[in-house]
Design a protein around this motif. Sequence first.
Motif, PDB file in Angstrom:
ATOM      1  N   GLY A  11       0.808  -1.215   0.000  1.00  0.00           N
ATOM      2  CA  GLY A  11       0.000   0.000   0.000  1.00  0.00           C
ATOM      3  C   GLY A  11       0.839   1.261   0.000  1.00  0.00           C
ATOM      4  N   VAL A  15       0.566   6.364   4.761  1.00  0.00           N
ATOM      5  CA  VAL A  15       1.048   5.519   5.855  1.00  0.00           C
ATOM      6  C   VAL A  15       2.098   4.525   5.361  1.00  0.00           C
ATOM      7  CG1 VAL A  15       0.372   3.822   7.599  1.00  0.00           C
ATOM      8  CG2 VAL A  15      -1.079   5.814   7.165  1.00  0.00           C
ATOM      9  N   GLU A  35       2.367  -1.092  -4.683  1.00  0.00           N
ATOM     10  CA  GLU A  35       1.143  -0.286  -4.756  1.00  0.00           C
ATOM     11  C   GLU A  35       0.293  -0.739  -5.947  1.00  0.00           C
ATOM     12  OE1 GLU A  35      -0.804   2.015  -3.312  1.00  0.00           O
ATOM     13  OE2 GLU A  35      -1.977   2.068  -5.158  1.00  0.00           O
ATOM     14  N   ARG A  36      -0.989  -0.894  -5.679  1.00  0.00           N
ATOM     15  CA  ARG A  36      -1.984  -1.358  -6.657  1.00  0.00           C
ATOM     16  C   ARG A  36      -2.010  -0.473  -7.908  1.00  0.00           C
ATOM     17  NH1 ARG A  36      -7.791   0.095  -6.536  1.00  0.00           N
ATOM     18  NH2 ARG A  36      -6.870   1.936  -5.587  1.00  0.00           N
ATOM     19  N   SER A  43      -7.226   6.700   0.178  1.00  0.00           N
ATOM     20  CA  SER A  43      -7.783   7.914   0.800  1.00  0.00           C
ATOM     21  C   SER A  43      -6.859   9.108   0.616  1.00  0.00           C
ATOM     22  CB  SER A  43      -7.938   7.718   2.322  1.00  0.00           C
ATOM     23  OG  SER A  43      -8.832   6.694   2.599  1.00  0.00           O
ATOM     24  N   SER A  44      -5.571   8.816   0.443  1.00  0.00           N
ATOM     25  CA  SER A  44      -4.587   9.887   0.637  1.00  0.00           C
ATOM     26  C   SER A  44      -4.712  11.044  -0.344  1.00  0.00           C
ATOM     27  CB  SER A  44      -3.170   9.301   0.579  1.00  0.00           C
ATOM     28  OG  SER A  44      -2.981   8.393   1.635  1.00  0.00           O
ATOM     29  N   ALA A  48      -8.013  16.439   3.405  1.00  0.00           N
ATOM     30  CA  ALA A  48      -7.972  17.894   3.566  1.00  0.00           C
ATOM     31  C   ALA A  48      -6.597  18.370   4.018  1.00  0.00           C
ATOM     32  CB  ALA A  48      -9.045  18.320   4.570  1.00  0.00           C
ATOM     33  N   GLY A  49      -5.781  17.447   4.473  1.00  0.00           N
ATOM     34  CA  GLY A  49      -4.388  17.766   4.785  1.00  0.00           C
ATOM     35  C   GLY A  49      -4.170  18.556   6.063  1.00  0.00           C
ATOM     36  N   ILE A  50      -5.183  18.606   6.940  1.00  0.00           N
ATOM     37  CA  ILE A  50      -4.956  19.385   8.167  1.00  0.00           C
ATOM     38  C   ILE A  50      -4.193  18.555   9.187  1.00  0.00           C
ATOM     39  CG2 ILE A  50      -7.037  20.790   7.860  1.00  0.00           C
ATOM     40  CD1 ILE A  50      -8.150  19.171  10.354  1.00  0.00           C
ATOM     41  N   VAL A 175      -1.223  -6.613  -5.015  1.00  0.00           N
ATOM     42  CA  VAL A 175      -0.946  -7.862  -4.301  1.00  0.00           C
ATOM     43  C   VAL A 175      -2.224  -8.691  -4.347  1.00  0.00           C
ATOM     44  CG1 VAL A 175      -0.438  -8.876  -2.048  1.00  0.00           C
ATOM     45  CG2 VAL A 175       0.820  -6.845  -2.820  1.00  0.00           C
ATOM     46  N   VAL A 347      -5.738   3.954   9.935  1.00  0.00           N
ATOM     47  CA  VAL A 347      -5.214   5.276  10.339  1.00  0.00           C
ATOM     48  C   VAL A 347      -6.198   6.339   9.850  1.00  0.00           C
ATOM     49  CG1 VAL A 347      -3.232   6.827  10.328  1.00  0.00           C
ATOM     50  CG2 VAL A 347      -2.885   4.351  10.085  1.00  0.00           C
ATOM     51  N   GLY A 350      -4.121  10.165   8.555  1.00  0.00           N
ATOM     52  CA  GLY A 350      -2.809   9.719   8.092  1.00  0.00           C
ATOM     53  C   GLY A 350      -1.779  10.825   7.981  1.00  0.00           C
ATOM     54  N   PHE A 351      -2.248  12.047   7.739  1.00  0.00           N
ATOM     55  CA  PHE A 351      -1.279  13.138   7.586  1.00  0.00           C
ATOM     56  C   PHE A 351      -0.858  13.669   8.947  1.00  0.00           C
ATOM     57  CE2 PHE A 351      -3.295  12.384   3.690  1.00  0.00           C
ATOM     58  CZ  PHE A 351      -2.213  12.329   2.848  1.00  0.00           C
ATOM     59  N   LEU A 352      -1.769  13.567   9.886  1.00  0.00           N
ATOM     60  CA  LEU A 352      -1.499  13.992  11.249  1.00  0.00           C
ATOM     61  C   LEU A 352      -0.718  12.933  12.014  1.00  0.00           C
ATOM     62  CD1 LEU A 352      -2.199  15.758  13.721  1.00  0.00           C
ATOM     63  CD2 LEU A 352      -4.416  14.670  13.770  1.00  0.00           C
TER      64      LEU A 352
HETATM   65  C1  LIG Z   1     -12.486  13.672   2.746  1.00  0.00           C
HETATM   66  C2  LIG Z   1     -11.317  13.303   3.579  1.00  0.00           C
HETATM   67  C3  LIG Z   1     -10.632  14.276   4.311  1.00  0.00           C
HETATM   68  C4  LIG Z   1      -9.542  13.922   5.094  1.00  0.00           C
HETATM   69  N1  LIG Z   1      -8.859  14.890   5.761  1.00  0.00           N
HETATM   70  C5  LIG Z   1      -7.741  14.571   6.479  1.00  0.00           C
HETATM   71  C6  LIG Z   1      -6.968  15.565   7.101  1.00  0.00           C
HETATM   72  O1  LIG Z   1      -7.270  16.737   7.011  1.00  0.00           O
HETATM   73  N2  LIG Z   1      -5.870  15.191   7.814  1.00  0.00           N
HETATM   74  C7  LIG Z   1      -5.496  13.886   7.934  1.00  0.00           C
HETATM   75  O2  LIG Z   1      -4.492  13.602   8.594  1.00  0.00           O
HETATM   76  N3  LIG Z   1      -6.236  12.927   7.344  1.00  0.00           N
HETATM   77  C8  LIG Z   1      -7.335  13.227   6.617  1.00  0.00           C
HETATM   78  N4  LIG Z   1      -8.060  12.253   5.994  1.00  0.00           N
HETATM   79  C9  LIG Z   1      -7.701  10.854   6.234  1.00  0.00           C
HETATM   80  C10 LIG Z   1      -6.531  10.423   5.397  1.00  0.00           C
HETATM   81  O3  LIG Z   1      -6.849  10.575   4.063  1.00  0.00           O
HETATM   82  C11 LIG Z   1      -6.205   8.970   5.714  1.00  0.00           C
HETATM   83  O4  LIG Z   1      -5.997   8.813   7.093  1.00  0.00           O
HETATM   84  C12 LIG Z   1      -4.959   8.513   4.996  1.00  0.00           C
HETATM   85  O5  LIG Z   1      -5.010   8.830   3.638  1.00  0.00           O
HETATM   86  C13 LIG Z   1      -4.794   7.018   5.163  1.00  0.00           C
HETATM   87  O6  LIG Z   1      -3.662   6.646   4.460  1.00  0.00           O
HETATM   88  P1  LIG Z   1      -3.304   5.121   4.212  1.00  0.00           P
HETATM   89  O7  LIG Z   1      -1.969   5.090   3.622  1.00  0.00           O
HETATM   90  O8  LIG Z   1      -3.521   4.371   5.482  1.00  0.00           O
HETATM   91  O9  LIG Z   1      -4.426   4.567   3.250  1.00  0.00           O
HETATM   92  P2  LIG Z   1      -4.759   4.864   1.718  1.00  0.00           P
HETATM   93  O10 LIG Z   1      -4.513   6.262   1.356  1.00  0.00           O
HETATM   94  O11 LIG Z   1      -6.122   4.335   1.484  1.00  0.00           O
HETATM   95  O12 LIG Z   1      -3.697   4.008   0.947  1.00  0.00           O
HETATM   96  C14 LIG Z   1      -3.745   2.619   0.851  1.00  0.00           C
HETATM   97  C15 LIG Z   1      -3.039   2.235  -0.419  1.00  0.00           C
HETATM   98  O13 LIG Z   1      -2.899   0.835  -0.454  1.00  0.00           O
HETATM   99  C16 LIG Z   1      -3.048   0.409  -1.785  1.00  0.00           C
HETATM  100  N5  LIG Z   1      -3.410  -1.012  -1.733  1.00  0.00           N
HETATM  101  C17 LIG Z   1      -4.447  -1.558  -1.054  1.00  0.00           C
HETATM  102  N6  LIG Z   1      -4.483  -2.884  -1.265  1.00  0.00           N
HETATM  103  C18 LIG Z   1      -3.457  -3.181  -2.073  1.00  0.00           C
HETATM  104  C19 LIG Z   1      -2.992  -4.384  -2.644  1.00  0.00           C
HETATM  105  N7  LIG Z   1      -3.618  -5.545  -2.454  1.00  0.00           N
HETATM  106  N8  LIG Z   1      -1.899  -4.327  -3.418  1.00  0.00           N
HETATM  107  C20 LIG Z   1      -1.248  -3.164  -3.625  1.00  0.00           C
HETATM  108  N9  LIG Z   1      -1.679  -1.982  -3.129  1.00  0.00           N
HETATM  109  C21 LIG Z   1      -2.767  -1.996  -2.353  1.00  0.00           C
HETATM  110  C22 LIG Z   1      -4.130   1.305  -2.321  1.00  0.00           C
HETATM  111  O14 LIG Z   1      -4.128   1.373  -3.728  1.00  0.00           O
HETATM  112  C23 LIG Z   1      -3.799   2.625  -1.659  1.00  0.00           C
HETATM  113  O15 LIG Z   1      -2.991   3.448  -2.460  1.00  0.00           O
HETATM  114  C24 LIG Z   1      -9.148  12.564   5.179  1.00  0.00           C
HETATM  115  C25 LIG Z   1      -9.834  11.618   4.450  1.00  0.00           C
HETATM  116  C26 LIG Z   1     -10.894  11.966   3.654  1.00  0.00           C
HETATM  117  C27 LIG Z   1     -11.592  10.904   2.884  1.00  0.00           C
END
Ligand SMILES: Cc1cc2nc3c(=O)[nH]c(=O)nc-3n(C[C@H](O)[C@H](O)[C@H](O)COP(=O)(O)OP(=O)(O)OC[C@H]3O[C@@H](n4cnc5c(N)ncnc54)[C@H](O)[C@@H]3O)c2cc1C
Length: 805
Positions: A11, A15, A35-36, A43-44, A48-50, A175, A347, A350-352
């Motif tokens: 992923g 994170v 990465e897929r 989500s990333s 909103a990135g705060i 994966v 998570v 994730g940005f925080l």
């Molecule tokens: C509207 C909105 C506003 C937000 N605002 C904020 C904010 O202001 N501040 C903040 O800190 N957070 C915010 N968030 C939350 C934040 O976006 C998430 O916490 C963060 O993006 C999570 O990151 P991640 O890496 O865990 O997951 P993801 O971003 O979901 O990444 C997971 C990745 O894994 C990959 N993947 C999954 N399965 C496989 C597989 N089998 N093989 C290969 N790749 C795979 C996916 O393609 C994806 O790219 C917000 C979210 C939303 C929806």
Amino acid sequence: MKSHYRVVVIGGGVVGCSVLYHLAKLGWTDVALVERKALTSGSSWHAAGIFHALNADPNIAALQAYTIKLFKEIEAESGQNVGLHMTGGINVASAPERWEWLKAAYRIFQTMGIDTARLVGRDEIKAMWPLMDVSDVLGGLYDVNEGHIDTYGATYAYAGAARKRGATIIEQNRVLALNRKPGGWEVVTEKGPIACEHVVNCGGLWAKQVGLMAGLDLPVTPMEHHYLVTETIPEIAAMSSELPLIVDLEGFTYTRQEGKGLLVGLYEKNFKHWNMEGAPWDFGIELNQEDIDRIAPELEFGFRRFPCLQKAGIKKWVNGSFTFTPDGNPLVGPAPGVPNYWTACGVMAGFLQGGGVGLSLAEMMVNGEASTDIYGMDIARYGGWASNREYLRQTTGQFYSRRFVMTYPNEQLWAGRPLRTAPAYEAMTRNGMRWGAMWGLEIPLYVAPSKDFEETPTLKRSNAHDVVGAECRKTRESVGLLDTTGFSRYEVRGPKAQAWLDRVMASRLPGPGRCALAPMLSPSGKLRGDLSVFNWGDGTWWIMGSYYLRQWHMRWFQDHGEDGVSVRDISDDWVGFSLSGPKSRDVLEAAVRNADVSNQAFRFLGCRALDVGLTRARVGRLSVNGELGYEINVPASEHLTLYRTLKKAGADFGMVEIGFNAMLSLRIEKSFGLWLREFTQVYTPGETGLDRWIAFDKPGFIGRDAALKERDQGTAKRRLVTLEIAAGDADGSGWEPVWRDGKRVGYITSGAYGHTIGKSLAMALIDKEHAAVGTDLTAHVVGVERRAKVIAPSPYDPAGARMRI
Ligand SMILES: Cc1cc2nc3c(=O)[nH]c(=O)nc-3n(C[C@H](O)[C@H](O)[C@H](O)COP(=O)(O)OP(=O)(O)OC[C@H]3O[C@@H](n4cnc5c(N)ncnc54)[C@H](O)[C@@H]3O)c2cc1C
């Protein structure tokens, strides 16, 4: 792409990239991220990135502060602009209780060393944010280290910095499956198989499915979340500096400047889950249709708070999805029972939090343990029960809709309850018992004085204070009956049971028919448990401890397991009641017909099999309340019978039912510590006084070298002490700073009113030069500075005579 890596991170969201970066930074460079699609495509990309400092768990607040400091570092290392806007941020409160909470939180920030935060009044808020309606605002908590970043830039900066340190990133490669192999995993990907020692699930919206690939049903679910972005607002366009981030604790909104307009995000009460089994595999860079009716109440509030929104055009609606766990904190660490499978998922911010999550996981993988107490986000804080879909739906929904709502320490929330109940639950409820939830189990709090009694949620003493006080006094005078289903129990058997316990526990093991306090250490000499070991004398040993650590302790036992010993969690099979107080022997005698339980026959810290009424019990003579006491353990099917037996036997001796609230007060009068409060995975025996129980001359136990070093070199810089506090209407609860002549010298680990001695007491970790008995200090309790004094431990019965009568 090579055919083998030490670690495969699945992923490429923020994170996964942070985990990859931190692994490489700690020296594991043979690591690949798969990465897929392209990086950020979960989500990333649309967050909103705060980022802001506040978190209800101070340990997580400290990791958030670490993440915030990291942005500049990864930007410099990678050369990728992270679009950092360090605007500062204000949490505003417009209800008195929330303003009080912010004032208390400000002091806890000081304990965590977050010295950039300060309290601000309404006028200052208005000066910083002229476009806000502050007519009902009482004050706020301002921190200069808050703001927002470009989410794409931040993710690519982690990735770029990881690459520069030797890590590999493989995109457009899903994966498909995970196969367990000797010493690791085969990761089956679209581009072919990869062998590795460790896999890390950073699957974000797909974490559920990536868990199931290894047979793990993780307690995580995506939920929908909205924010809007306005067109240019002329008043903002006319400003020379950027507005600070605002988190409105009553309004469920967060607001920041975006270009010359605003971005407003909402945590609505009317929450909505999204693909609870995980996002579809073909889900791309997509958004959900906005659902304005559902978020209308919170939106209206936002429009009142920021009147300029009423005239502004809306440029963009974002209704995206991100993942939640039952308590809103991530799932980080080694998956219990699945070797070499690690998680950094669930998570929510994730940005925080991504930096702290990446650091902690990498530390666990590379060093064997995290440098901070990350229990609050450890995957092992949950058991399988938390993945029940209805439990998950209710608890995540509750968390989401209360994202900015304070939870009072004495508040009992509704979601996912009652889930697990002791067999005597109904009978005890009929007698007025009120319940709290711990690790999915209903635990007794106190017996309500009437059917209609409602406890007021508060940071101060509640209206249940006197009810609990009466339970404490009755226990000290006669006898208290406590349901001990909420204690954990592990059975250790086998030809190597004793040798294994001797290695895992740092204390001397008890002889047959005896029990003993047993600290457990990590190789680095940090605490891993404050347990009791029972030697039943028939080849069976028990370990007893904190109920909520069941999965956490079992993971440790399994990781340190060996042939010839079996360790079983029997906490669902064995439950019990305890008797404590000077008349508890009388009650036991009345319930036991054919055995001598006199002081001579059944001594303090003895344990034996006994027939109690019709039950076949295993009884230990000990008590956390510091009184003559017995812990009576029975098979779960006999719990109700034991309850009835003891109720009948106790009727002539003034026995009362008590709850955990009384126990928490009684134990502090004895200066008995608790896990997660006085004892945590980052404290040492020397700091906490648990070194008293360590058998330093016993060879070969885990952590011995480090414990000896601490003892011989005197490296413990602080001491666990007992404080008496001139508290007035509130007691310490944990993390409040303690001061001497204006200098911070430590913090409270827990506090309670000592109903027998009539004083507010606390336990605190204090720098050792200020820890002497009699030292005058001050402590902030609910934000107010109060006089405190170090007193001798165990203000009630210091000699411990009452436990031995
Ligand atoms: C509207 C909105 C506003 C937000 N605002 C904020 C904010 O202001 N501040 C903040 O800190 N957070 C915010 N968030 C939350 C934040 O976006 C998430 O916490 C963060 O993006 C999570 O990151 P991640 O890496 O865990 O997951 P993801 O971003 O979901 O990444 C997971 C990745 O894994 C990959 N993947 C999954 N399965 C496989 C597989 N089998 N093989 C290969 N790749 C795979 C996916 O393609 C994806 O790219 C917000 C979210 C939303 C929806």
